[in-house]
Design a protein around this motif. Sequence first.
Motif, PDB file in Angstrom:
ATOM      1  N   PRO A 183      -0.591   5.914  13.135  1.00  0.00           N
ATOM      2  CA  PRO A 183       0.321   5.256  12.194  1.00  0.00           C
ATOM      3  C   PRO A 183       0.507   6.065  10.916  1.00  0.00           C
ATOM      4  O   PRO A 183      -0.385   6.790  10.494  1.00  0.00           O
ATOM      5  CB  PRO A 183      -0.365   3.925  11.914  1.00  0.00           C
ATOM      6  CG  PRO A 183      -1.805   4.165  12.214  1.00  0.00           C
ATOM      7  CD  PRO A 183      -1.853   5.203  13.286  1.00  0.00           C
ATOM      8  N   THR A 184       1.666   5.907  10.322  1.00  0.00           N
ATOM      9  CA  THR A 184       1.972   6.589   9.063  1.00  0.00           C
ATOM     10  C   THR A 184       1.309   5.856   7.899  1.00  0.00           C
ATOM     11  O   THR A 184       0.906   4.695   8.023  1.00  0.00           O
ATOM     12  CB  THR A 184       3.487   6.622   8.812  1.00  0.00           C
ATOM     13  OG1 THR A 184       3.949   5.273   8.632  1.00  0.00           O
ATOM     14  CG2 THR A 184       4.241   7.295   9.947  1.00  0.00           C
ATOM     15  N   ALA A 185       1.235   6.523   6.758  1.00  0.00           N
ATOM     16  CA  ALA A 185       0.687   5.901   5.553  1.00  0.00           C
ATOM     17  C   ALA A 185       1.502   4.672   5.184  1.00  0.00           C
ATOM     18  O   ALA A 185       0.948   3.636   4.805  1.00  0.00           O
ATOM     19  CB  ALA A 185       0.674   6.908   4.400  1.00  0.00           C
ATOM     20  N   ALA A 186       2.829   4.767   5.306  1.00  0.00           N
ATOM     21  CA  ALA A 186       3.693   3.642   4.944  1.00  0.00           C
ATOM     22  C   ALA A 186       3.378   2.408   5.788  1.00  0.00           C
ATOM     23  O   ALA A 186       3.297   1.290   5.264  1.00  0.00           O
ATOM     24  CB  ALA A 186       5.163   4.038   5.093  1.00  0.00           C
ATOM     25  N   LEU A 187       3.183   2.588   7.090  1.00  0.00           N
ATOM     26  CA  LEU A 187       2.845   1.454   7.955  1.00  0.00           C
ATOM     27  C   LEU A 187       1.467   0.890   7.613  1.00  0.00           C
ATOM     28  O   LEU A 187       1.287  -0.328   7.533  1.00  0.00           O
ATOM     29  CB  LEU A 187       2.874   1.865   9.428  1.00  0.00           C
ATOM     30  CG  LEU A 187       4.228   1.969  10.096  1.00  0.00           C
ATOM     31  CD1 LEU A 187       4.082   2.472  11.531  1.00  0.00           C
ATOM     32  CD2 LEU A 187       4.948   0.642  10.087  1.00  0.00           C
ATOM     33  N   LEU A 188       0.492   1.770   7.411  1.00  0.00           N
ATOM     34  CA  LEU A 188      -0.860   1.302   7.106  1.00  0.00           C
ATOM     35  C   LEU A 188      -0.912   0.557   5.781  1.00  0.00           C
ATOM     36  O   LEU A 188      -1.658  -0.415   5.644  1.00  0.00           O
ATOM     37  CB  LEU A 188      -1.845   2.463   7.118  1.00  0.00           C
ATOM     38  CG  LEU A 188      -2.175   3.024   8.497  1.00  0.00           C
ATOM     39  CD1 LEU A 188      -3.107   4.228   8.380  1.00  0.00           C
ATOM     40  CD2 LEU A 188      -2.766   1.973   9.406  1.00  0.00           C
ATOM     41  N   THR A 235       4.198  13.081   6.943  1.00  0.00           N
ATOM     42  CA  THR A 235       4.318  13.862   5.703  1.00  0.00           C
ATOM     43  C   THR A 235       3.324  15.010   5.586  1.00  0.00           C
ATOM     44  O   THR A 235       3.492  15.869   4.732  1.00  0.00           O
ATOM     45  CB  THR A 235       4.110  12.951   4.481  1.00  0.00           C
ATOM     46  OG1 THR A 235       2.783  12.420   4.528  1.00  0.00           O
ATOM     47  CG2 THR A 235       5.144  11.839   4.432  1.00  0.00           C
ATOM     48  N   GLY A 236       2.255  14.985   6.382  1.00  0.00           N
ATOM     49  CA  GLY A 236       1.202  15.979   6.224  1.00  0.00           C
ATOM     50  C   GLY A 236       0.195  15.592   5.151  1.00  0.00           C
ATOM     51  O   GLY A 236      -0.727  16.342   4.854  1.00  0.00           O
ATOM     52  N   TYR A 237       0.363  14.413   4.546  1.00  0.00           N
ATOM     53  CA  TYR A 237      -0.570  13.856   3.562  1.00  0.00           C
ATOM     54  C   TYR A 237      -1.954  13.802   4.211  1.00  0.00           C
ATOM     55  O   TYR A 237      -2.108  13.260   5.304  1.00  0.00           O
ATOM     56  CB  TYR A 237      -0.040  12.462   3.213  1.00  0.00           C
ATOM     57  CG  TYR A 237      -0.932  11.478   2.501  1.00  0.00           C
ATOM     58  CD1 TYR A 237      -0.865  11.342   1.123  1.00  0.00           C
ATOM     59  CD2 TYR A 237      -1.780  10.630   3.196  1.00  0.00           C
ATOM     60  CE1 TYR A 237      -1.627  10.390   0.465  1.00  0.00           C
ATOM     61  CE2 TYR A 237      -2.553   9.681   2.554  1.00  0.00           C
ATOM     62  CZ  TYR A 237      -2.471   9.569   1.181  1.00  0.00           C
ATOM     63  OH  TYR A 237      -3.224   8.629   0.537  1.00  0.00           O
ATOM     64  N   ARG A 267       6.640  13.650   0.055  1.00  0.00           N
ATOM     65  CA  ARG A 267       6.663  12.432  -0.764  1.00  0.00           C
ATOM     66  C   ARG A 267       5.990  11.319   0.020  1.00  0.00           C
ATOM     67  O   ARG A 267       6.264  11.139   1.203  1.00  0.00           O
ATOM     68  CB  ARG A 267       8.095  11.980  -1.038  1.00  0.00           C
ATOM     69  CG  ARG A 267       8.865  12.825  -1.981  1.00  0.00           C
ATOM     70  CD  ARG A 267      10.301  12.266  -2.124  1.00  0.00           C
ATOM     71  NE  ARG A 267      11.103  13.128  -2.944  1.00  0.00           N
ATOM     72  CZ  ARG A 267      11.252  12.989  -4.254  1.00  0.00           C
ATOM     73  NH1 ARG A 267      10.691  11.989  -4.879  1.00  0.00           N
ATOM     74  NH2 ARG A 267      11.983  13.842  -4.934  1.00  0.00           N
ATOM     75  N   VAL A 268       5.147  10.574  -0.684  1.00  0.00           N
ATOM     76  CA  VAL A 268       4.519   9.393  -0.102  1.00  0.00           C
ATOM     77  C   VAL A 268       4.736   8.250  -1.088  1.00  0.00           C
ATOM     78  O   VAL A 268       4.394   8.376  -2.268  1.00  0.00           O
ATOM     79  CB  VAL A 268       3.011   9.607   0.151  1.00  0.00           C
ATOM     80  CG1 VAL A 268       2.371   8.355   0.714  1.00  0.00           C
ATOM     81  CG2 VAL A 268       2.781  10.779   1.080  1.00  0.00           C
ATOM     82  N   SER A 269       5.319   7.153  -0.594  1.00  0.00           N
ATOM     83  CA  SER A 269       5.615   6.007  -1.452  1.00  0.00           C
ATOM     84  C   SER A 269       4.782   4.808  -1.045  1.00  0.00           C
ATOM     85  O   SER A 269       4.525   4.586   0.143  1.00  0.00           O
ATOM     86  CB  SER A 269       7.098   5.648  -1.362  1.00  0.00           C
ATOM     87  OG  SER A 269       7.881   6.717  -1.846  1.00  0.00           O
ATOM     88  N   PHE A 270       4.374   4.032  -2.053  1.00  0.00           N
ATOM     89  CA  PHE A 270       3.597   2.827  -1.840  1.00  0.00           C
ATOM     90  C   PHE A 270       4.229   1.689  -2.640  1.00  0.00           C
ATOM     91  O   PHE A 270       4.600   1.872  -3.793  1.00  0.00           O
ATOM     92  CB  PHE A 270       2.147   3.018  -2.298  1.00  0.00           C
ATOM     93  CG  PHE A 270       1.427   4.107  -1.568  1.00  0.00           C
ATOM     94  CD1 PHE A 270       0.931   3.893  -0.292  1.00  0.00           C
ATOM     95  CD2 PHE A 270       1.239   5.352  -2.149  1.00  0.00           C
ATOM     96  CE1 PHE A 270       0.272   4.897   0.393  1.00  0.00           C
ATOM     97  CE2 PHE A 270       0.578   6.362  -1.478  1.00  0.00           C
ATOM     98  CZ  PHE A 270       0.089   6.141  -0.201  1.00  0.00           C
ATOM     99  N   PRO A 271       4.326   0.498  -2.029  1.00  0.00           N
ATOM    100  CA  PRO A 271       4.893  -0.639  -2.754  1.00  0.00           C
ATOM    101  C   PRO A 271       3.908  -1.179  -3.792  1.00  0.00           C
ATOM    102  O   PRO A 271       2.699  -0.965  -3.694  1.00  0.00           O
ATOM    103  CB  PRO A 271       5.140  -1.668  -1.651  1.00  0.00           C
ATOM    104  CG  PRO A 271       4.105  -1.355  -0.623  1.00  0.00           C
ATOM    105  CD  PRO A 271       3.944   0.149  -0.667  1.00  0.00           C
ATOM    106  N   ALA A 272       4.429  -1.898  -4.767  1.00  0.00           N
ATOM    107  CA  ALA A 272       3.597  -2.477  -5.825  1.00  0.00           C
ATOM    108  C   ALA A 272       2.465  -3.318  -5.249  1.00  0.00           C
ATOM    109  O   ALA A 272       1.357  -3.334  -5.801  1.00  0.00           O
ATOM    110  CB  ALA A 272       4.465  -3.310  -6.767  1.00  0.00           C
ATOM    111  N   ALA A 273       2.700  -3.986  -4.122  1.00  0.00           N
ATOM    112  CA  ALA A 273       1.676  -4.848  -3.518  1.00  0.00           C
ATOM    113  C   ALA A 273       0.398  -4.084  -3.183  1.00  0.00           C
ATOM    114  O   ALA A 273      -0.694  -4.660  -3.193  1.00  0.00           O
ATOM    115  CB  ALA A 273       2.225  -5.511  -2.260  1.00  0.00           C
ATOM    116  N   SER A 274       0.503  -2.790  -2.905  1.00  0.00           N
ATOM    117  CA  SER A 274      -0.694  -2.024  -2.555  1.00  0.00           C
ATOM    118  C   SER A 274      -1.578  -1.748  -3.768  1.00  0.00           C
ATOM    119  O   SER A 274      -2.716  -1.314  -3.624  1.00  0.00           O
ATOM    120  CB  SER A 274      -0.320  -0.719  -1.853  1.00  0.00           C
ATOM    121  OG  SER A 274       0.391   0.122  -2.718  1.00  0.00           O
TER     122      SER A 274
END
Length: 187
Positions: free
Chosen positions: A51-56, A95-97, A122-129
């Motif tokens: 899974p990607t960072a966004a999904l996790l 992303t290779g993160y 680029r790696v984006s995270f929502p405020a909820a995280s």
Amino acid sequence: MDYIANEISSTIGRRIHAERVMRDWSLADLAEHSGVSKAMLSTIERGKTSPTAALLVRIASAFGMTLSTLIARAELQGGGLLREADQPVWRDPDTGYVRRHLSPAGDMPLELIKVHLPAGARVSFPAASYAFIKQQIWLISGRLEFIEGDMAHKLEPGDCLALGAPSDCTFHALEPGADYLVALVRG
């Protein structure tokens, strides 16, 4: 996917399944809370995809935890010393993160995470995280643009940024890429 990536995906999948079962949630319940499809959740739980960072992040947020906590629960076995060879490393296939969890498992509210973000990624995270944590970012090497809500911060090696109130955030590695430490405190 190589053997190590398969093992990490399986470990994360088992942890997600365990978190879901502890809450007495069906796949449909987790899908509703996370916004991730039941089919994708099933594939992740069975370790059939990385899974990607966004999904996790979306899954972790549904459980009321950070990405860091979810991965730490999946990977760490406990003890006061966590040797470098035993530190869980996870790579986002999109992303290779690359994220290395440095902190030993325990009841301490502090977690240290070392991240490598390739140039241009680029790696984006929502405020909820960020709802359950306070966080600082220390740039070890390279250049990093950190976008926090409407504010952009350009970090140079040695710069340390304390994050404000939870907001949508984006990590963007400028040339030649970025290596940084994230220190977070839960609660």
